[in-house]
Motif scaffolding. Structure first.
Motif, PDB file in Angstrom:
ATOM      1  N   GLN A 259      10.085   4.146   3.082  1.00  0.00           N
ATOM      2  CA  GLN A 259      10.974   5.260   2.732  1.00  0.00           C
ATOM      3  C   GLN A 259      11.470   5.983   3.978  1.00  0.00           C
ATOM      4  O   GLN A 259      12.638   6.341   4.074  1.00  0.00           O
ATOM      5  CB  GLN A 259      10.253   6.248   1.818  1.00  0.00           C
ATOM      6  CG  GLN A 259      10.130   5.776   0.399  1.00  0.00           C
ATOM      7  CD  GLN A 259       9.527   6.838  -0.481  1.00  0.00           C
ATOM      8  OE1 GLN A 259       8.607   7.519  -0.076  1.00  0.00           O
ATOM      9  NE2 GLN A 259      10.062   6.980  -1.685  1.00  0.00           N
TER      10      GLN A 259
ATOM     11  N   THR B  18       0.829  -1.200   0.000  1.00  0.00           N
ATOM     12  CA  THR B  18       0.000   0.000   0.000  1.00  0.00           C
ATOM     13  C   THR B  18       0.868   1.256   0.000  1.00  0.00           C
ATOM     14  O   THR B  18       2.073   1.200   0.295  1.00  0.00           O
ATOM     15  CB  THR B  18      -0.924   0.034   1.232  1.00  0.00           C
ATOM     16  OG1 THR B  18      -0.108   0.210   2.388  1.00  0.00           O
ATOM     17  CG2 THR B  18      -1.775  -1.224   1.344  1.00  0.00           C
ATOM     18  N   THR B  19       0.255   2.364  -0.312  1.00  0.00           N
ATOM     19  CA  THR B  19       0.973   3.637  -0.302  1.00  0.00           C
ATOM     20  C   THR B  19       1.494   3.950   1.084  1.00  0.00           C
ATOM     21  O   THR B  19       2.627   4.416   1.258  1.00  0.00           O
ATOM     22  CB  THR B  19       0.040   4.767  -0.782  1.00  0.00           C
ATOM     23  OG1 THR B  19      -0.430   4.445  -2.088  1.00  0.00           O
ATOM     24  CG2 THR B  19       0.767   6.097  -0.823  1.00  0.00           C
ATOM     25  N   SER B  20       0.701   3.651   2.090  1.00  0.00           N
ATOM     26  CA  SER B  20       1.114   3.891   3.468  1.00  0.00           C
ATOM     27  C   SER B  20       2.341   3.050   3.836  1.00  0.00           C
ATOM     28  O   SER B  20       3.279   3.551   4.467  1.00  0.00           O
ATOM     29  CB  SER B  20      -0.042   3.578   4.413  1.00  0.00           C
ATOM     30  OG  SER B  20       0.366   3.734   5.749  1.00  0.00           O
ATOM     31  N   GLU B  21       2.335   1.791   3.435  1.00  0.00           N
ATOM     32  CA  GLU B  21       3.481   0.918   3.716  1.00  0.00           C
ATOM     33  C   GLU B  21       4.726   1.401   2.970  1.00  0.00           C
ATOM     34  O   GLU B  21       5.834   1.385   3.510  1.00  0.00           O
ATOM     35  CB  GLU B  21       3.160  -0.517   3.320  1.00  0.00           C
ATOM     36  CG  GLU B  21       2.124  -1.177   4.209  1.00  0.00           C
ATOM     37  CD  GLU B  21       1.649  -2.502   3.657  1.00  0.00           C
ATOM     38  OE1 GLU B  21       1.715  -2.710   2.431  1.00  0.00           O
ATOM     39  OE2 GLU B  21       1.208  -3.331   4.466  1.00  0.00           O
ATOM     40  N   TYR B  22       4.532   1.828   1.735  1.00  0.00           N
ATOM     41  CA  TYR B  22       5.652   2.344   0.941  1.00  0.00           C
ATOM     42  C   TYR B  22       6.248   3.594   1.588  1.00  0.00           C
ATOM     43  O   TYR B  22       7.474   3.731   1.694  1.00  0.00           O
ATOM     44  CB  TYR B  22       5.183   2.644  -0.477  1.00  0.00           C
ATOM     45  CG  TYR B  22       6.263   3.203  -1.357  1.00  0.00           C
ATOM     46  CD1 TYR B  22       6.291   4.547  -1.683  1.00  0.00           C
ATOM     47  CD2 TYR B  22       7.283   2.387  -1.850  1.00  0.00           C
ATOM     48  CE1 TYR B  22       7.296   5.074  -2.481  1.00  0.00           C
ATOM     49  CE2 TYR B  22       8.282   2.896  -2.642  1.00  0.00           C
ATOM     50  CZ  TYR B  22       8.286   4.236  -2.957  1.00  0.00           C
ATOM     51  OH  TYR B  22       9.282   4.737  -3.744  1.00  0.00           O
ATOM     52  N   ASN B  23       5.405   4.514   2.021  1.00  0.00           N
ATOM     53  CA  ASN B  23       5.877   5.733   2.684  1.00  0.00           C
ATOM     54  C   ASN B  23       6.623   5.407   3.962  1.00  0.00           C
ATOM     55  O   ASN B  23       7.641   6.031   4.283  1.00  0.00           O
ATOM     56  CB  ASN B  23       4.717   6.680   2.964  1.00  0.00           C
ATOM     57  CG  ASN B  23       4.152   7.288   1.701  1.00  0.00           C
ATOM     58  OD1 ASN B  23       4.815   7.329   0.677  1.00  0.00           O
ATOM     59  ND2 ASN B  23       2.906   7.742   1.755  1.00  0.00           N
ATOM     60  N   GLN B  24       6.129   4.440   4.709  1.00  0.00           N
ATOM     61  CA  GLN B  24       6.808   4.034   5.948  1.00  0.00           C
ATOM     62  C   GLN B  24       8.175   3.430   5.637  1.00  0.00           C
ATOM     63  O   GLN B  24       9.148   3.698   6.336  1.00  0.00           O
ATOM     64  CB  GLN B  24       5.946   3.025   6.723  1.00  0.00           C
ATOM     65  CG  GLN B  24       6.538   2.620   8.056  1.00  0.00           C
ATOM     66  CD  GLN B  24       6.709   3.794   9.007  1.00  0.00           C
ATOM     67  OE1 GLN B  24       5.816   4.616   9.128  1.00  0.00           O
ATOM     68  NE2 GLN B  24       7.844   3.884   9.650  1.00  0.00           N
TER      69      GLN B  24
END
Length: 60
Positions: free
Chosen positions: A10, A2-8
């Motif tokens: 990073q 998910t986008t949230s997992e990807y941001n985390q």
């Protein structure tokens, strides 16, 4: 992923990047100090090295 997992993910790797940048900067400062302390002093060599280091760090 998910986008949230990807941001985390990073965010988790940002400190490593900062440490690497700090080590590069420290190495470059050491090189400049070494050049400045050489006898006889070579202005052209020092000037070239400082310009190349400044150019490299513009991208950091």
């Amino acid at each position: 992923m998910t986008t949230s997992e990807y941001n985390q993910l990073q965010e988790n790797f940002k400190p490593t990047k900062l440490i690497g940048e700090a080590l590069k900067i420290h190495k470059d400062i050491s090189e400049i100090i070494r050049i400045l302390s050489l006898i006889p002093f070579n202005y052209e060599n020092c000037h070239y090295k400082i310009i190349s280091i400044n150019t490299k760090h513009l991208n950091l």
